[in-house]
Write an enzyme that holds these catalytic residues in place. Structure first.
Site, short mmCIF file in Angstrom:
data_model
loop_
_atom_site.label_atom_id
_atom_site.label_comp_id
_atom_site.label_asym_id
_atom_site.label_seq_id
_atom_site.Cartn_x
_atom_site.Cartn_y
_atom_site.Cartn_z
N ASP A 295 1.04 -1.21 0.06
CA ASP A 295 0.08 -0.14 -0.09
C ASP A 295 0.85 1.05 -0.16
O ASP A 295 2.18 1.05 0.42
CB ASP A 295 -0.79 0.15 1.07
CG ASP A 295 -2.10 0.90 0.88
OD1 ASP A 295 -1.92 1.87 0.10
OD2 ASP A 295 -3.21 0.71 1.73
C1 NOJ Z 1 -3.96 4.04 0.08
C2 NOJ Z 1 -4.90 2.98 0.06
O1 NOJ Z 1 -5.06 2.56 1.49
C3 NOJ Z 1 -5.28 2.21 -0.97
O2 NOJ Z 1 -6.30 1.41 -1.13
C4 NOJ Z 1 -4.80 3.03 -2.34
O3 NOJ Z 1 -5.01 2.00 -3.26
C5 NOJ Z 1 -3.72 3.65 -2.31
N1 NOJ Z 1 -3.55 4.72 -1.36
C6 NOJ Z 1 -3.23 4.47 -3.64
O4 NOJ Z 1 -4.13 5.59 -3.65
#
Ligand code: NOJ
Length: 863
Positions: A295
């Site tokens: 993530d």
């Molecule tokens: C953080 C989020 O938790 C995730 O779901 C997302 O895909 C990423 N940011 C990228 O934006």
């Protein structure tokens, strides 16, 4: 078994001194308790093209064989936040004309895109209980990502599962029930990948609340004590397998190309460097053949995370815009100094390319990225983070096709009719409709007026955060109702100010039916909306919805309440009001919100949605709640309820829900009869044995560090993440790094008993029983019904009932249909923590079939 691989029994032993999450020692120095530790699991399994990955694997191997060390590193590391056009991009391989892979949110459409659709939420498509609609939504979304030139779509979501009703991001996923979520994952992954985009199952795993998911983020709010590290979701082995891992297994079995590891810790090890989870459960037991990406900012170490099974660092820099990376040039260094085995890097690159080839992508034919995440203007920076370069960044390719049709259908078929006294719905030709509440109309700021939908104004059709898309348009309930009402010569009066009680009351007095619109919003934890830091602070209605309803109902004896919400809400203040004649839960339906609602209100669609969670009478009834205040410097969240979430908890604790899991009314009625069970196979669950092939050592010569420095003449973009070394002398001749035991072991490894093929041991999926039942439409309208199958073992440590099947059927008036559902070995199995394997106990079970988790008129013994 290699000494570095702990069996689940040993895992249990490791946990056992601290009991069921009791604590033994104080490690934070402030009296906070110590929690369970995640055991090490090494070496990282290499992909071998199992199952239907064989062709893709061969292509990927051939491709990766041609790559230099720098090119391989470039595939695995993002170029940095805001440095390219997507929320994540990896480096290019110009020598082979291979473009940067574009990774883009979200689970409900192309985030930040223009001329792209805003689909219904995952929660809504789960509420349809319709496999065909799940697949179609996935396919249509996949086609849009492809049309925009995004290679990797960042969805669907199975974590959060929905442990907490207040959880900020539950709506991005499907249902708190792992079986239903598993179906949602399967169909969505199939649909998206059939359309040609790589799907990403996220967030792996135990990512159940927004508070403290990242330490920096939660400290920035300053509304609670600071924390040192992210929260740890402490999950025991059985709960892990039967609840949280279950839907990910379905995604892996469906062939998902990517998995995103989560921000928070699991048993006190960060999600993106937890070898037990990534190497052990995901790549060994579930035989996941694709790649694991972090993530955004969940990457916390260089060599360790790679050895633990992470394959791609996103967005590449370790804090957004820092320009520094755990990987990039540091990974090149680690390979050169021997601390990071080249076979592991080869495996990382092979996994990424196997996913690419598996969904049929090809640099010659796949559309080039033609949109930009950082501006909706045609022209913008080429490197927005550092405001460098300028060019055409948005071609505004219209990818919406006829997807509005499916979005409207999902919207209508996910609408759950909760109450309908004397058939007040569907609406007949009304004299005058009164419409009340800001949730009925347009936001004064426009449907995309707050970035990532981080405000709750106007009708609510998606939550906030990265799980969003720009609305190309948003059909409000008010406009859709007006357009329909004119056909009957109906007068429509509306008061959208939630607090204009004088006008609300006088308008309500005039109307023959009053529609009160209320909502409750939730989202991702990087924004706080109205004091809700992602997770909701409560389950009550926003904008004083309860008072709005009370005013309308006091003046109108035919009040219909319509709820747009990110999950459940408490309805006790109005559910039994004699003037509240109907209640509708419409969830977060996406761009066609108003049209979908009108379809149901006027009966063009007979409601068939069923709740994908329980609606309780009080918040406490759920038995689990968000940890809002840290209980230590490293907050510990113990999942002590185990398997007993939502309806399983209500059943166990004999709590009467307001509306149970699986509940939903129709404008017609159905009767259930003729339960029959047929044994269709004698297959028994057979533990896997044997060993992997072992890992061939790389025979490439790496050359000298000076071959890896920045090429002369390269114009560096500031803060861009490159694979090059800053200087050739930065590499110690011998590694001083001490790798975890077994991490470099290339010898054949035992195949886990529960493993062997993508999704786990293939015999888990052998169908053993066929269960069928007759459903008759006994009412006066054609309609769709969702037959649900639950299993009960009667064992004390098992839930009273667990969902193990469903089938949605359309039945004309007066007719009957047979539904057939299948039970496989996994449906009958339980996770044995001592064996570290599934077991199918030789016991009598009861099969129950009916219309909700509490209305199960048919039952029979499964011998
Ligand atoms: C953080 C989020 O938790 C995730 O779901 C997302 O895909 C990423 N940011 C990228 O934006």
């Amino acid at each position: 078994m290699s000494s570095s691989k702990l069996s689940a029994a040993a895992f249990l032993l490791l946990l056992s001194p601290i009991g069921a999450f009791g604590y033994t020692k104080n490690y934070t120095g402030d009296g906070a308790p110590i929690a369970p530790l995640s055991p090490p699991y090494f070496p990282s399994p290499v992909t071998s093209g199992a199952g239907d990955w064989a062709d893709a694997y061969v292509k990927a191997r051939n491709f990766v064989d041609q790559l230099t060390l720098l090119e391989k590193v470039n595939l695995t590391t993002g170029t940095g936040w805001g440095q390219d056009h997507c929320v994540g991009n990896v480096g290019t391989i110009p020598r082979l004309n291979f473009p940067s892979l574009c990774l883009q949110d979200s689970p409900l459409g192309v985030r930040m895109g223009t001329y792209a659709s805003a689909f219904s939420s995952g929660m809504n498509v789960a509420a349809t209980w319709d496999r065909g609609l799940m697949y179609k939504r996935g396919y249509d979304m996949g086609a849009e990502f492809k049309g925009k030139g995004a290679n990797i779509a960042l969805g669907p979501v199975a974590g959060p599962l929905g442990r907490h009703s207040e959880g900020g991001r539950n709506w991005e996923g499907f249902s708190v029930d792992p079986w239903l979520t598993g179906v949602g994952m399967w169909e969505t992954v199939k649909g998206m990948q059939d359309a040609g985009v790589i799907a990403t199952a996220k967030h792996f795993i135990g990512n159940e609340q927004e508070h403290f998911r990242q330490s920096g983020e939660s400290n920035s709010f300053g509304t609670h004590e600071p924390v040192l590290q992210a929260i740890s979701s402490n999950i025991d082995d059985r709960t892990m397998h039967e609840m949280y891992l279950w839907p990910f297994a379905d995604a892996v079995r469906a062939g998902v190309g990517a998995i995103m590891c989560s921000y928070q810790q699991i048993n006190n090890s960060y999600g993106c460097q937890n070898s037990h989870l990534l190497n052990g459960l995901l790549k060994d037991e579930l035989k996941f053949e694709g790649f694991v990406m972090s993530d955004w900012g969940a990457h916390h170490s260089g060599v360790d995370s790679g050895l633990a099974g992470l394959d791609m660092s996103m967005p590449g820099d370790y804090t957004f815009g820092s320009g520094t990376s755990w990987w990039g040039g540091n990974l090149t260094t680690a390979v050169l100094n021997g601390s990071f085995p080249e076979w592991r890097l080869d495996d990382m690159a092979t996994r990424i390319m196997a996913a690419y080839f598996k969904v049929g992508q090809d640099p010659e034919t796949y559309p080039e990225t033609n949109f930009d995440s950082w501006t909706t203007s045609d022209y913008g920076y080429l490197h927005n983070q550092v405001q460098l370069g300028w060019g055409l960044v948005n071609k505004h390719v219209n990818v919406m096709g006829d997807h509005h049709i499916g979005i409207r259908e999902v919207g209508a078929k996910s609408t759950v009719l909760l109450k309908n006294v004397d058939g007040v719905l569907p609406l007949g030709g009304q004299r005058q409709i009164g419409i009340f509440g800001s949730d009925a109309g347009e936001s004064p700021l426009g449907p995309n007026g707050c970035s990532d939908r981080s405000c709750n104004k106007g009708t609510l059709a998606m939550g906030w955060g990265s799980g969003t898309a720009n609305f190309p348009y948003l059909i409000t309930p008010l406009e859709a109702i007006k357009a329909r009402a004119i056909q009957d010569g109906t007068v429509v009066q509306s008061v959208l100010d939630d607090y204009a009680y004088a006008q609300i009351n006088s308008t309500a007095l005039q109307a023959s039916v009053c529609l009160a619109f209320v909502n409750s919003d939730a989202g991702e934890g990087y924004v706080s909306v109205d004091g809700n830091e992602g997770d909701r602070n409560n389950l009550t209605l926003w904008n004083n919805g309860e008072t709005l309803i009370a005013n309308v109902a006091a003046n109108c004896n035919n009040t219909v309440v319509i709820i747009h919400a990110a999950g459940t809400v408490l309805v006790e203040s109005f559910v039994d009001h004699p003037n509240v004649t109907a209640i509708i839960w419409a969830g977060l339906p996406g761009q066609e919100s108003g049209n979908a609602l009108v379809d149901v209100l006027y009966g063009a669609v007979n409601p068939s949605g069923k709740l994908p969670f329980t609606m309780a009478k009080t918040r406490e009834d759920y038995g689990t709640d968000i940890l809002y205040e840290p209980n230590g410097l490293i907050p510990q969240e113990n999942f002590t309820e185990g398997l007993f979430l939502d309806y399983r908890h209500f059943d166990k604790a004999s709590i009467e829900p307001r509306y149970e899991f699986g509940f939903g009314l129709s404008y017609t009625t159905f009767a259930y009869s003729n339960l029959t069970i047929k044994k269709v196979s004698n297959s028994t669950y057979t533990p896997m044995t044997g060993f992997t092939a072992g890992i061939p050592e790389s025979n490439k010569t790496l050359g000298s560090p000076s071959d890896y420095t920045f090429p002369e003449g390269l114009v560096k973009a500031s803060k861009f993440i490159y694979p090059y070394l800053d200087n050739a002398t930065a590499i110690p001749s011998d590694s001083t790094y001490e790798a975890p035991e077994g991490a470099y072991d290339t010898s054949p490894q035992p195949i886990p008993a529960a493993g062997g093929a993508p999704g786990g041991n293939p015999s888990l999926y052998d169908v053993i029983y066929e269960v069928s039942a007759t459903i008759s439409n006994t009412g006066s309208r054609g309609g769709e019904e969702v037959a649900q199958l639950y299993i009960s073992t009667g064992l004390e440590d098992d839930p009273v009932n667990v969902l193990r099947g469903f089938e949605k059927v359309s039945i004309p008036v007066g007719q009957s249909t047979t539904v057939t559902m299948h039970l496989n070995n996994r449906d009958l199995a339980r996770w044995d923590t001592v064996k570290g394997d599934w077991v199918v106990l030789d016991i009598e079970r009861t099969v129950k079939v009916g219309s909700s988790s509490r209305k199960l008129p048919l039952s029979a013994t499964l011998a």
